[in-house]
Enzyme design. Structure first.
Site: not given
Ligand SMILES: Cc1cc2nc3c(=O)[nH]c(=O)nc-3n(C[C@H](O)[C@H](O)[C@H](O)COP(=O)(O)OP(=O)(O)OC[C@H]3O[C@@H](n4cnc5c(N)ncnc54)[C@H](O)[C@@H]3O)c2cc1C
Length: 444
Positions: A42, A10
């Site tokens: 996640c 990210h």
């Protein structure tokens, strides 16, 4: 100008895209040792529980899409040496096993984190799995599909979600943690109790206050030994935390004691033209007003974008973090921000007070309603809000984001108690549960 970005999850992806948007003429190179970019870890527990429409969608970019955006992608290229003052990298092409030297004008360190793996006998067994990367995710998905008994070590968010999804998939699950309750660092005892009751109702064995001391492979499984008990299983999954992966730049930058790189508000490190973001870096934690290590995608994304905004001229300051988070466990939606209990505040050196209230989220003249548990935590003396938590079978998690803003803007409980929150019977009580918690704080 040539900008090197190391790592493409990210922080690296958001940094590279924003740099290219701000400086279209810059040469932006991403070096990534893996084959994938932008993996959303996640989603791992949700994938194991068959709640993911397609694993391909757990990536929001591909090497091809970033190439189209004008970024020069070097996949399966590991940066093995970085001289930050000489502005030079040694890079290993992992496919062709060829080393090369590259120079840069500016560099972005987004090398992320790695799982904490304690030095426990037997931990290297193939029956002890991790939950971090795409490779870990594929292995977990494949191996958990065919086994019955799983021991999950670590009852933080990651272990808690894995234990939940595995139990819902009909597995026999043991959840071990050295602390006295599940999610001990994330929520107050009031919410831990609700979660623990749900685990027990779903047949999960809770082994709290137990430290794993060893793993021993058996004929067809693994024995997990703790200081108090032994558990026979087919697999064990370790989820006890992460540490920054910054050995590459060791001793070249100011860091926290654990190696997390310190930056200023503009993501600039202690060496000019060197920027850092995400799990490799420290964050400014607003509840304590100090640097801390809090590896979250929310930090990685914002810090990554801000590198792009500030790489030419420092102009957009990072506002810090409250570590706002959410998790759903057996239909209980939990949202948190900042420090969620007096003990968690005390552990960070803050003398705090707290209230916990429970009220229905909307009036009981409605055909259905359900309780919300809210805790509000503030610093004694200044009355500054430093944390909150919300748990309900109704989704109240966005309330954590409201308190996140209150913490960021240094609001007091006195200001929150009389803030304007709507009332409408479909959605709330005349006195919203958040206002009610703040009023209870004033009464205390
Ligand atoms: C199971 C799980 C669930 C999570 N759930 C949430 C959640 O719900 N919400 C949330 O906000 N956060 C969540 N997180 C945390 C979040 O995933 C991380 O904060 C985020 O991935 C950090 O991104 P990053 O880019 O900083 O680092 P990383 O994701 O660690 O990526 C670093 C990248 O750098 C590459 N790299 C490292 N060294 C080199 C090198 N020398 N050369 C080349 N490449 C290199 C690595 O291969 C990797 O791709 C979760 C994490 C896990 C593991």
């Amino acid at each position: 100008m040539k900008v090197a970005v190391i790592g493409s999850t990210h922080a690296g992806v958001f940094a590279a895209k924003q740099i290219k948007a701000e400086m279209p003429d810059a040469e932006v190179h991403i070096y990534e040792k893996n084959q994938t970019v932008s993996f959303l870890s996640c989603g791992i527990a949700l994938w194991i529980g068959d709640h993911v429409s397609s694993p391909d969608k757990m990536f929001y970019e591909t090497p091809e899409s970033l190439t189209e955006a004008g970024i020069e992608m070097h996949m399966q290229h590991e940066v093995v040496q970085a001289d930050l003052t000489q502005k030079q990298l040694r890079i290993n092409d992992l496919v062709n096993d060829e080393m090369a030297t590259e120079r840069f004008d500016k560099i972005v360190i987004t090398t992320g984190s790695q799982a904490v793996i304690p030095n426990i006998p037997g931990i290297g067994s193939e029956r002890v799995l991790m939950s971090k990367s795409w490779d870990d995710a594929k292995l977990l998905k494949e191996r958990t599909a065919t086994v019955q008994k799983v021991v999950v070590i670590g009852a933080g968010y990651i272990g808690a979600e894995l234990a939940e999804q595995l139990s819902l998939a009909g597995k026999d699950v043991v959840l071990i943690d050295a602390l006295e309750r599940v999610l001990a660092k994330n929520v107050s005892p009031a919410i831990s109790q609700q979660v623990e009751a749900a685990y027990e109702a779903h047949g999960v064995t809770l082994a709290m206050q137990q430290k794993v001391t060893g793993f021993e492979e058996t004929q067809d499984g693994i024995r997990v030994e703790t200081d108090k008990a032994e558990f026979e299983a087919d697999l064990a999954i370790l989820g006890i935390g992460f540490r920054p992966q910054t050995d590459l730049v060791a001793n070249q930058l100011d860091t926290l004691p654990n190696g997390a790189i310190k930056t200023d508000q503009y993501m600039q490190t202690s060496v000019p033209d060197v920027y850092a973001a995400g799990d490799a870096s420290a964050v400014f934690y607003n509840p304590t007003q100090a640097y801390d290590y809090i590896p979250l995608a929310t930090n990685a994304i914002r810090q990554g974008m801000l590198i792009g905004k500030n790489i030419q001229t420092p102009k957009v300051a990072y506002p810090g973090t409250q570590a706002s988070s959410a998790v759903e466990l057996y239909e209980l939606a939990i949202g948190t921000t900042g420090l969620t209990s007096i003990d968690n505040a005390k552990a960070k050196g803050i003398d705090a007070d707290a209230v916990t209230i429970t009220q229905d989220y909307r009036p009981d003249f409605m055909l259905t309603t359900t309780p919300v548990t809210v805790s509000l935590v503030w610093e004694k003396g200044s009355r500054r809000i430093i944390g909150a938590e919300f748990a309900s079978k109704h989704d109240v998690t966005q309330s954590a984001n409201i308190v996140s803003l209150a913490i960021e803007n240094k609001m007091t409980i006195d200001q929150l108690a009389y803030s304007d929150f709507f009332f409408q019977p479909n959605f709330s009580q005349p006195i919203n549960y958040l206002s009610a918690a703040a009023l209870a704080a004033l009464d205390k």
